[in-house]
Scaffold this motif. Structure first.
Motif: not given
Length: 369
Positions: A280-286, A288-301, A319-325
């Motif tokens: 999430m942090g190194d690959l997607l943010r840094k 690929l330069h994505f500055d939009g919202l990062i969501l996790t899939d459903d954590l109850t899976m 802590l690892s880079g998600a904005d919404l869980v």
């Protein structure tokens, strides 16, 4: 004549001095473009840890109307968003009223109200809300513009019911059950780009999923851990292509990206993608330069809930880079996750700067809906 030249000199001098000093003395909030988002920062600064924790969550609910306890939670710490399933949906009129009530409960913090309306097998309320064709059938027709047309049509229908977020399109390459546009990376990417254009056309937020690409996964993350053993080179050449192409085409993204629970040892030998700072942090943010919202899939899976305590996983994801869980089931689990996030914010386990940056993204995105 001397007076004229003196006046011209004074005017030029004033202009030059103004240009030099302007960066040192910025305009007051509201006076110009640089400060137009200042109210968001002020709102975040006034929020309690409990309110911040609520905004970092996308939650499910039971029933076709908000329970008394859910209404109280929305009053105490409004959640960032609500995801609806067939269990919440009886008819278009009922859904429209439910979404109106949910937004009313949210008060000054608008809600993301979303669902999974991919098309084909993955669609809600099929009896009274005609589903779009599956992505595979749209892709098989060979016309990427059809993806745009169907996305715009779907987005318009969802907006009329009060939704502002669709957890689609699927950007995976070669997923089963008709969920991918194509098993060819470049073809899938072309259709994904057009689908995003359709959603943006009607101003409904889309969500690319499942980063960094679920097409090579053979098992079901609902049931347990899934590992994709492909090399980094293969993942970047094939599975990442639709995501990368979308970010190149839309450098100012008006869409979110959902991160899957799959393990990718070539990208992170320890953590699944939804708990991985490397992904999430190194690959997607840094990278690929994505500055939009990062969501996790459903954590109850099962892929997450079967290996980590839910509260621990939620804090780790943020802590690892998600904005919404996302926590879609069991009201008590939702409350426990909320309490754990609030404690982590209060104790500084979740750094204030990182939390506030996520909140800024969330509130900024809500302002565009």
């Amino acid at each position: 004549m001397k007076k004229l030249w003196l006046c011209i000199f004074c005017i030029l001098l004033t202009a030059v001095v103004g240009m030099v000093l302007r960066p040192l003395f910025p305009e007051e909030p509201g006076a110009g473009q640089p400060a137009e988002l200042e109210p968001i920062a002020e709102r975040i600064a006034a929020m309690t840890p409990e309110e911040k924790a609520g905004q970092l969550m996308l939650v499910g609910m039971d029933g076709v109307s908000p329970s008394t306890s859910f209404q109280q939670e929305m009053k105490d710490h409004p959640y960032g968003g609500v995801i609806l399933f067939d269990r919440n949906m009886e008819s278009p009129a009922q859904v429209k009223e439910l979404n109106r009530r949910l937004q009313a409960l949210a008060g000054k913090m608008p809600l993301f109200i979303g669902l999974d309306e991919e098309g084909g097998q993955v669609a809600r309320m099929k009896d009274s809300l005609p589903a779009p064709p599956s992505q595979a059938s749209i892709g098989a027709a060979g016309k990427p513009e059809e993806a745009r047309k169907w996305a715009a049509k779907t987005g318009k229908a969802l907006k009329q019911l009060g939704f502002n977020l669709n957890l689609a399109p699927v950007a995976d390459v070669g997923s089963g059950a008709g969920r991918s546009y194509s098993s060819h990376p470049a073809t899938a990417a072309s259709f994904v780009e057009q689908a995003l254009a359709g959603y943006q056309e009607v101003r409904l937020m889309a969500c690319l999923k499942h980063f960094p690409g679920l097409g090579k996964g053979q098992e079901d993350t609902h049931k347990g851990r899934v590992t994709v053993s492909a090399s980094r080179e293969t993942l970047e050449r094939e599975d990442l292509m639709p995501f990368r192409r979308a970010l190149e085409k839309y450098p100012d993204p008006r869409f979110a990206i959902m991160v899957t629970h799959v393990d990718y040892p070539a990208l992170d030998p320890e953590w699944p993608a939804s708990l991985s700072q490397s992904i999430m942090g190194d690959l997607l943010r840094k990278r690929l330069h994505f500055d939009g919202l990062i969501l996790t899939d459903d954590l109850t899976m099962g892929a997450i809930a079967g290996s980590w305590p839910l509260e621990e996983a939620a804090v780790r994801a943020l802590l690892s880079g998600a904005d919404l869980v996302m926590v879609c089931h069991d009201p008590e689990q939702i409350r426990q996750v909320h309490a754990a996030i609030a404690r982590a914010i209060q104790a500084g386990k979740l750094p204030q700067d990182q939390v506030d940056t996520s909140l800024y993204r969330i509130l900024k995105a809500k302002g565009t809906l």
